[in-house]
Design an enzyme around this catalytic site. Structure first.
Site, short mmCIF file in Angstrom:
data_model
loop_
_atom_site.label_atom_id
_atom_site.label_comp_id
_atom_site.label_asym_id
_atom_site.label_seq_id
_atom_site.Cartn_x
_atom_site.Cartn_y
_atom_site.Cartn_z
CB CYS A 29 -1.23 -6.75 -18.71
SG CYS A 29 -1.65 -5.38 -19.77
CB CYS A 87 1.99 -2.32 -20.38
SG CYS A 87 0.57 -2.46 -19.31
CG ASP A 100 7.78 9.50 14.88
OD1 ASP A 100 7.83 10.33 15.79
OD2 ASP A 100 7.56 9.79 13.70
CG ASP A 152 7.55 9.59 9.61
OD1 ASP A 152 7.58 9.78 10.84
OD2 ASP A 152 6.99 10.36 8.82
CG ASP A 210 11.56 9.47 14.09
OD1 ASP A 210 11.62 9.69 15.31
OD2 ASP A 210 10.55 9.65 13.41
#
Lengths: 49, 745
Positions: free
Chosen positions: B30, B33, B438, B622, B626
């Site tokens: 917001c 911040c 995977d 991942d 792979d």
């Protein structure tokens, strides 16, 4: 129609100054944080100092 | 964090004795911040400036050099309630920012020019049907030329460059006919101006450029936004390592500060953050995130270990090796090179259209010229009409048809928690008919979880999980996730390799190996029910209990895979794990075709076999193992928890613990692809109407301007439908918080 001799360059000049202002603001980083600028308007940090 | 992290590698010194640090900040939601963070930091002595960028959640802090340490800044932010991670902008991102600025400049110039030229053009159009004098008209045409020529020379650069690149590589893309059209229209307009003719096309040219630049800029902006969020997420992973200095002192540093040849200490339960060779110590490592293998591998001196592995039970000292030096990495790297080379360059839809489009249009223009000369018109009139055909067909709508849909659809993906790496992935995703998963980290969650929590007495479970908070062991971490009460017990002692114990209310509590807790009998019985799970035992006075810990499926995996299978996708599993571990998962998901024990090269072979059958494969994976398969597949996805190298080779990356984004990605891509084809259809219909009109010589600059803006608007409006309804019926759409991998600190 002689008035065009002044009016048209003037219109161009106005357009060019708008373009120059935009390029300046771009270089100045005013588009780096567009969302932040929208919410910073609401903060009143200038009152405290 | 008991020891402080040395962040000095991220600090840049600037002129005037100030130090500068960029941070990516989590938890900004917001406007308040901004005030919190900037105001809070300015309270620290020595801070010169703190500026939060609310758009990309990055904070730039400057302080007087020497007055503060960067760690103090991060700790102060932590005290304010924000987690901040040092951040270093990648080269690619800086490059994209520069390009976006350049496109915006071109857009501004084209916008200025089209407004002013339109001002002059409208005056000429209305003057032509009333009483404009030829002198005034010439004056206006010269003015328009004066604005248009430099404006096109500047704002047209993105198209000129792209067209030149394509031609140099002996290809054509959409930009080639655009550039030809623009240049011809400009030169004919200048020629007509010199001859004081009635019509010029300066306005059409500049307007065309403006529309096209809008499309380019939006495309760029969307990609930049995605990249900014993705690199913030990458910095949230904040991997750290304990580096052993020359004097034997151990300091905690970000992995970015670790160089090849450094020595690094890895304690039990920490994730190994670097590739290296073991110098001393022995342990077992869990390499499931690297190779998919869930059985732990014993390592001792001279063994190679990989970043992303979890150190299990012994302390290791590593010598860091440069990336790509290990045997596994070597193989992965070699396969990646082959995969990238073998992957036939996919020709994008728009470019395929352009390939047919350009010759057809140019032939039409030539036919027009010949037909007019044949019917007795002057060469001048014939050429003018032919050029009008070229201008009216200048693929304004065609060039917007694909990119605008891509922009809108990647926005929709972004909201679904998917970041696109490759812009052309939509077309490839839409054609997918086979999905290869995977197992470890993709179908299952990247972290372990307790499977029999429901069968354990509630009070025992609560006590066990609270005790587990004090342990660093990976199995204990899984148990600790269940803790409701997040306060660890006092005076807990950890016995390395055995477990943790504490005395609570006069009774001793133990969590650890079955032998440590004196619960071997029930442990054996429990292990028999689930041979793949690891067993962790708990004792409290006389009471005993056993928890089974294993990798669990993603919460919605069963539903998503069933749904995908029902919709006719052929789902398969290719895993690096043992077949015994893959079989139960495949059975639960109802996947009939699966293989375990695959090496990276086996996965590529399997994908090639599928490709030979004419299938279009979506690979979801991942692990480091792979990465080659992801590069070799027709299109690929990977979860955000994947290894960096793997993410870099995936076409898109998804967030969160769910598998839902996989389905969303396919849905959005299919819708986007349908809209792209529709848009191309609209552009085709437009041309079918416009070309005969131009052929017959009815196209004046006014008609050209109307037709161009009309068709562009239509295509853009149609593209907006790609946002779609998919975002509405998904109440749980908010991406679940990402679990940052911050073990090791």
């Amino acid at each position: 129609m002689d008035v065009l001799i002044y009016l048209v360059p003037m219109a161009l000049l106005l357009g060019l100054s708008g373009l120059a202002a935009f390029l300046w603001s771009l270089k100045n980083g005013q588009y780096d944080d567009v969302q932040g600028a929208a919410v910073r308007v609401l903060s009143d940090d200038d009152l405290r100092k | 964090m008991s020891e402080s992290l040395d962040l000095s590698i991220y600090v840049t010194r600037q002129g005037g004795g100030t130090a500068h640090l960029d941070l990516a900040v989590e938890g900004i939601d917001c406007a308040a911040c901004i005030e919190d963070i900037e105001g809070g930091l300015c309270g620290l002595p020595g801070i010169v400036d703190a500026r939060l960028n609310y758009t990309n959640h990055r904070l730039a802090v400057e302080w007087r050099d020497g007055a503060l340490s960067p760690t103090q800044v991060v700790e102060e932010l932590g005290r304010l309630g924000y987690r901040a991670h040092p951040f270093r902008a990648k080269l690619v991102e800086e490059e994209e920012t520069r390009r976006a600025q350049w496109l915006l400049k071109c857009l501004a110039v084209a916008g200025f020019a089209s407004m002013n030229i339109m001002l002059l053009a409208v005056a000429v159009w209305s003057g032509n049907v009333t009483d404009i004098t030829p002198e005034t008209r010439d004056f206006f045409h010269w003015l328009a030329a004066l604005i248009a020529l430099p404006a096109v020379a500047y704002a047209g650069q993105p198209f000129f460059q792209s067209a030149m690149n394509a031609l140099r590589n002996r290809r054509t893309n959409m930009d080639v006919p655009i550039v030809i059209g623009i240049l011809l229209a400009l030169s004919v307009s200048v020629f007509e101006t010199i001859n004081s003719a009635e019509h010029t096309y300066f306005d059409s040219v500049v307007m065309l450029l403006f529309f096209l630049l809008c499309g380019r800029y939006l495309d760029q902006a969307m990609r930049r936004k995605t990249r900014a969020v993705a690199s913030n997420l990458a910095s949230f992973r904040a991997e750290v390592a304990h580096r052993i200095e020359d004097d034997g002192e151990v300091v905690l540093v970000p992995t970015a500060a670790v160089k090849a040849g450094d020595r690094v200490l890895v304690r039990p339960g920490e994730r190994i953050a670097v590739d290296g060779v073991v110098l001393s110590g022995s342990s077992e490592v869990d390499e499931s995130l690297v190779t998919g293998e869930t059985t732990h591998r014993p390592v001792r001196a001279e063994s190679q270990v990989y970043a992303g592995s979890m150190n299990d039970n012994g302390t290791l000292t590593l010598r860091v090796t440069a990336a790509g030096k290990g045997t596994l990495l070597d193989e992965v790297e070699r396969l990646l090179e082959n995969a990238a080379a073998a992957k036939s360059r996919y020709v994008q839809l728009a470019d395929r259209v352009a390939k047919i489009y350009a010759p057809v249009v140019h032939t039409a223009a030539a036919v027009t010229a010949i037909a007019w000369i044949a019917t007795g018109a002057s060469v001048h009139d014939a050429l003018l009409t032919a050029i009008a055909v070229l201008i009216i067909t200048c693929p304004c709508a065609l060039a917007l048809a694909v990119p605008v849909v891509q922009v809108v659809a990647s926005g929709a993906l972004f909201r679904a928690g998917v970041f696109l790496n490759a812009g052309d992935a939509f077309e490839r995703l839409a054609k997918v008919d086979t999905i290869v998963f995977d197992k470890t980290g993709t179908l299952t969650l990247p972290t372990m979880s307790v499977t029999n929590a429901g069968e354990v007495e509630t009070s025992l479970l609560a006590a066990a999980s609270r005790l587990a908070l004090s342990s660093h062991h990976p199995l204990a971490t899984a148990v600790a996730q269940l803790a409701q009460d997040r306060r660890p017990y006092d005076d807990v002692t950890e016995e390395p390799g055995r477990g943790v114990r504490a005395v609570v209310d006069g009774m001793e509590m133990r969590l650890g190996s079955p032998a440590f807790c004196d619960a071997e009998a029930i442990a054996e019985k429990a292990a028999a029910t689930d041979p793949l799970a690891s067993v962790i035992a708990f004792s409290w006075g006389e009471r005993r209990s056993v928890l089974l810990v294993r990798q669990a499926l993603r919460p919605d995996a069963v539903a998503i895979v069933r749904n995908l299978r029902e919709r006719g996708f052929d789902c398969r599993i290719l895993s690096g794990d043992r077949p015994e571990a893959v079989a139960p998962i495949a059975a639960t998901l109802g996947i009939a075709t699966w293989r375990g024990g695959c090496k990276p090269s086996d996965k590529i072979d399997a994908l090639d076999a599928l490709k030979a059958e004419g299938r279009k494969v979506l690979m979801v994976g991942d692990g480091l193992n792979d990465a080659p398969a992801l590069a070799a597949a027709h299109v690929s996805l990977s979860p955000i928890s994947a290894a960096d190298l793997t993410q870099a080779h995936a076409d898109a990356v998804f967030l969160g613990d769910r598998l839902q984004p996989v389905q969303d990605t396919i849905d959005i891509a299919r819708r986007a692809h349908r809209l792209m084809r529709q848009n191309l259809g609209i552009a085709l219909v437009y041309n079918l109407i416009a070309v005969p009109l131009a052929f017959l010589g009815f196209v004046t600059p006014l008609v050209a301007a109307l037709a161009m803006s009309g068709s562009s608007t239509l295509v853009t409006l149609n593209a907006l439908r790609a946002r779609g309804r998919a975002s509405e019926p998904r109440p749980e759409a908010a991406p679940s918080p990402i679990v940052p991998v911050t073990q090791g600190a």
